[in-house]
Enzyme design. Structure first.
Site, PDB file in Angstrom:
ATOM      1  N   THR A  36      28.138  52.191 -15.678  1.00  0.00           N
ATOM      2  CA  THR A  36      26.711  51.855 -15.607  1.00  0.00           C
ATOM      3  C   THR A  36      26.134  51.473 -16.942  1.00  0.00           C
ATOM      4  O   THR A  36      25.236  50.640 -17.037  1.00  0.00           O
ATOM      5  CB  THR A  36      25.929  53.056 -15.033  1.00  0.00           C
ATOM      6  OG1 THR A  36      26.349  53.247 -13.693  1.00  0.00           O
ATOM      7  CG2 THR A  36      24.440  52.842 -15.072  1.00  0.00           C
ATOM      8  N   TYR A  50      22.829  48.898  -8.327  1.00  0.00           N
ATOM      9  CA  TYR A  50      23.076  47.885  -9.355  1.00  0.00           C
ATOM     10  C   TYR A  50      24.577  47.622  -9.389  1.00  0.00           C
ATOM     11  O   TYR A  50      25.362  48.249  -8.660  1.00  0.00           O
ATOM     12  CB  TYR A  50      22.596  48.376 -10.730  1.00  0.00           C
ATOM     13  CG  TYR A  50      23.155  49.744 -11.067  1.00  0.00           C
ATOM     14  CD1 TYR A  50      22.404  50.891 -10.826  1.00  0.00           C
ATOM     15  CD2 TYR A  50      24.436  49.904 -11.564  1.00  0.00           C
ATOM     16  CE1 TYR A  50      22.917  52.146 -11.087  1.00  0.00           C
ATOM     17  CE2 TYR A  50      24.963  51.153 -11.814  1.00  0.00           C
ATOM     18  CZ  TYR A  50      24.195  52.272 -11.576  1.00  0.00           C
ATOM     19  OH  TYR A  50      24.720  53.524 -11.825  1.00  0.00           O
ATOM     20  N   SER A  83      34.009  53.442 -12.932  1.00  0.00           N
ATOM     21  CA  SER A  83      34.982  54.497 -13.263  1.00  0.00           C
ATOM     22  C   SER A  83      35.583  55.207 -12.056  1.00  0.00           C
ATOM     23  O   SER A  83      36.579  55.931 -12.198  1.00  0.00           O
ATOM     24  CB  SER A  83      34.368  55.515 -14.213  1.00  0.00           C
ATOM     25  OG  SER A  83      33.496  56.398 -13.533  1.00  0.00           O
ATOM     26  N   THR A 116      30.111  57.119 -15.411  1.00  0.00           N
ATOM     27  CA  THR A 116      29.903  58.577 -15.402  1.00  0.00           C
ATOM     28  C   THR A 116      30.662  59.279 -14.275  1.00  0.00           C
ATOM     29  O   THR A 116      30.891  60.479 -14.344  1.00  0.00           O
ATOM     30  CB  THR A 116      28.408  58.896 -15.258  1.00  0.00           C
ATOM     31  OG1 THR A 116      27.927  58.302 -14.052  1.00  0.00           O
ATOM     32  CG2 THR A 116      27.628  58.382 -16.450  1.00  0.00           C
ATOM     33  N   ASP A 117      31.065  58.538 -13.239  1.00  0.00           N
ATOM     34  CA  ASP A 117      31.686  59.204 -12.093  1.00  0.00           C
ATOM     35  C   ASP A 117      32.939  59.998 -12.478  1.00  0.00           C
ATOM     36  O   ASP A 117      33.131  61.114 -12.002  1.00  0.00           O
ATOM     37  CB  ASP A 117      32.065  58.186 -11.001  1.00  0.00           C
ATOM     38  CG  ASP A 117      30.847  57.688 -10.243  1.00  0.00           C
ATOM     39  OD1 ASP A 117      31.028  56.939  -9.266  1.00  0.00           O
ATOM     40  OD2 ASP A 117      29.728  58.033 -10.653  1.00  0.00           O
ATOM     41  N   LYS A 189      29.752  66.228 -14.107  1.00  0.00           N
ATOM     42  CA  LYS A 189      28.594  65.477 -13.604  1.00  0.00           C
ATOM     43  C   LYS A 189      27.984  66.307 -12.477  1.00  0.00           C
ATOM     44  O   LYS A 189      28.644  66.587 -11.473  1.00  0.00           O
ATOM     45  CB  LYS A 189      29.036  64.100 -13.115  1.00  0.00           C
ATOM     46  CG  LYS A 189      27.879  63.220 -12.630  1.00  0.00           C
ATOM     47  CD  LYS A 189      28.342  61.796 -12.328  1.00  0.00           C
ATOM     48  CE  LYS A 189      27.156  60.938 -11.877  1.00  0.00           C
ATOM     49  NZ  LYS A 189      27.550  59.524 -11.616  1.00  0.00           N
ATOM     50  N   GLU A 310      42.256  86.263  -4.378  1.00  0.00           N
ATOM     51  CA  GLU A 310      42.143  86.019  -2.932  1.00  0.00           C
ATOM     52  C   GLU A 310      43.494  85.731  -2.275  1.00  0.00           C
ATOM     53  O   GLU A 310      43.584  85.537  -1.066  1.00  0.00           O
ATOM     54  CB  GLU A 310      41.206  84.824  -2.691  1.00  0.00           C
ATOM     55  CG  GLU A 310      39.742  85.189  -2.738  1.00  0.00           C
ATOM     56  CD  GLU A 310      39.325  86.091  -1.567  1.00  0.00           C
ATOM     57  OE1 GLU A 310      38.363  86.835  -1.725  1.00  0.00           O
ATOM     58  OE2 GLU A 310      40.007  86.066  -0.514  1.00  0.00           O
TER      59      GLU A 310
END
Ligand code: DGL
Length: 353
Positions: A36, A50, A83, A116-117, A189, A310
Site C-alpha cells: 500500500t 485501491y 504482500s 502490511t499484510d 497487524k 493442553e
C-alpha cells in the site's frame, strides 16, 4: 590543456561531493517490494479498494525530500507485489540481497518498504536470517500514496531515520510505522484498516520515533541476526510447512491434505492454550507417526502455548510454539527443519528464538 583542466575540475567536484555525502550522513539502501505504501487510489479519499504495488521506489523517495537530511539514500526495486503474494522464494531472494548489501562497507543500514499484510512474517524471517548487526527496518502504510494524510511518507522518513541511527544497531530486525518501533519477533497487524494497526500485543513496543529520533525503552530477549544459527545463503528452497486453524467442529480434512501433499511440518493454531479436539489430535498423531513434525500454537494472539499443557507433548512427540503466533511458528519451523528433524532440538529453538 583547457579540456584537461575541465576534466580535473569535474572529477574533483564529484569526488568532493561523494566525500561530503559519505562523511556527512549514513548510507541507507531502500529496498522496495510493493504494498500500500506504493499504492494508488482512484481519489484522494480512497482508503480501501485501491491498488497496491504501483508506485516505484524512486517516486517513493522523491515524495519525501526530507530523507536527504538524515541519510544518503539509494533505492532498489526488489519486487513490486501486494504482500499477500509474498512467497518463500521472495524471502530467500530478499534475505540474500540484504546480506549482500550489508556486507558492503558503504551500506550502513537498510529500509524495506513492504505491504502490511505479511510484513510481520517477512520481518521475522529476516530477523532469523540476516547476518549483520546493522539496522534493518521494515515499513509500510495503511493508506495509499494518493490519499489525504497518507501515512507512507512519514513512515518512510521515520524508517530511514531509524535505520540511520547507531542506537538501532544490534537490536534485530525492526518494524516502524505510526511513530512506533516494534520487534520483528513480537509485532503483528491487529487491524484491517487503521494506521495504528501494528502492535506487539503480548509484550509491547520497543520504543517510539520522536521527530525522527528513536527512543528505546527495552530490547528483545530472544536470539536474532548474528546470533542466529540459520544460514540460507546456499538454500534455493525451504521445507514445506503449513498452518491449520482450529475452531469448534474442526475436522481432520486439512491436516490429512497437508500430510498427503508430503509437507515436512505442520503448525496447529489451536483454541486456547493450543488445545487439540479429538479428531484433530488423532490426525496429528498419525501425521507424526508418518514423520511430519507437529507444532502446537494458539489462535488467541497472546500468551504462551506451554509444553505439556493442553496436550502431552512428551508422549505425542509434538513441539510447543511458546508465545510465537502460528504464522511465525511456521517460519521458525521451516528454518529449524533446514537443520534438524529432532523434536528436542526443535523445541530448544522455539525457546531460543
Ligand atoms: N494488499 C495488501 C498488502 O500489500 C495491502 C495492505 C498494505 O500494504 O497496507 O499487504
Amino acid at each position: 590543456m583547457m579540456i584537461q583542466t575541465l576534466r580535473l575540475t569535474v572529477l574533483s567536484s564529484v569526488l568532493l561531493s561523494a566525500a561530503v555525502m559519505a562523511a556527512d550522513k549514513p548510507n541507507v539502501m531502500i529496498l522496495a517490494t510493493g504494498g500500500t505504501i506504493a499504492g494508488t487510489g482512484a481519489t484522494s479519499t480512497t482508503t480501501v479498494g485501491y491498488t497496491a504495488a504501483k508506485v516505484g521506489v524512486e517516486r517513493l523517495i522523491e515524495a519525501v525530500p526530507e530523507l536527504k537530511n538524515v541519510a544518503n539514500v539509494k533505492g532498489e526495486q526488489v519486487f513490486q507485489i501486494a504482500s499477500e503474494n509474498m512467497t518463500n522464494d521472495h524471502w530467500l531472494k530478499l534475505s540474500k540481497r540484504v546480506n549482500e548489501l550489508l556486507a558492503q562497507r558503504d551500506v550502513d543500514g537498510i529500509v524495506i518498504t513492504h505491504g502490511t499484510d505479511t510484513l510481520e512474517e517477512t520481518a521475522y524471517f529476516l530477523n532469523l536470517t540476516v547476518k549483520s548487526k546493522k539496522p534493518v527496518v521494515l515499513v509500510g502504510a495503511m493508506r495509499p500514496s494518493t490519499a489525504i494524510s497518507a501515512d507512507g511518507p512519514i513512515n518512510l522518513y521515520n524508517a530511514v531515520a531509524l535505520a540511520s541511527s547507531k542506537d538501532a544497531a544490534g537490536r534485530g530486525v525492526l518494524v516502524s510505522l505510526n511513530d512506533q518501533i516494534n520487534a520483528a519477533r513480537e509485532v503483528t497487524k491487529t487491524n484491517t484498516m487503521t494506521t495504528d494497526t501494528f502492535r506487539s500485543t503480548d509484550l509491547g513496543a520497543l520504543g517510539y520515533m520522536v521527530s525522527g529520533k528513536p527512543v528505546f525503552y527495552r530490547g528483545t530477549a530472544r536470539k536474532h541476526t548474528t546470533d542466529s544459527e540459520f544460514d540460507i545463503s546456499k538454500l534455493d528452497k525451504l521445507p514445506a510447512v503449513n498452518v491449520v486453524y482450529s475452531y469448534a467442529n474442526a475436522t481432520r480434512t486439512a491436516i490429512d491434505a497437508f500430510v498427503g501433499a508430503g509437507d515436512e511440518g505442520i503448525v496447529h493454531a489451536g483454541t486456547g492454550n493450543g488445545s487439540l479436539s479429538t479428531p484433530v489430535k488423532a490426525a496429528l498423531t498419525e501425521a507424526r507417526k508418518k514423520g511430519m513434525i507437529v507444532v502446537r500454537s494458539s489462535r488467541t494472539g497472546t500468551g504462551i502455548t506451554a509444553r505439556n499443557g493442553e496436550a502431552n507433548d512428551d508422549e505425542l512427540d509434538f513441539v510447543a510454539a511458546d508465545n510465537l503466533s502460528p504464522q511465525k511458528a511456521r517460519i521458525l519451523l521451516m528454518l529449524g527443519l533446514t537443520k534438524t528433524h529432532d523434536t528436542k532440538a526443535l523445541q530448544r529453538m522455539f525457546m531460543m528464538y
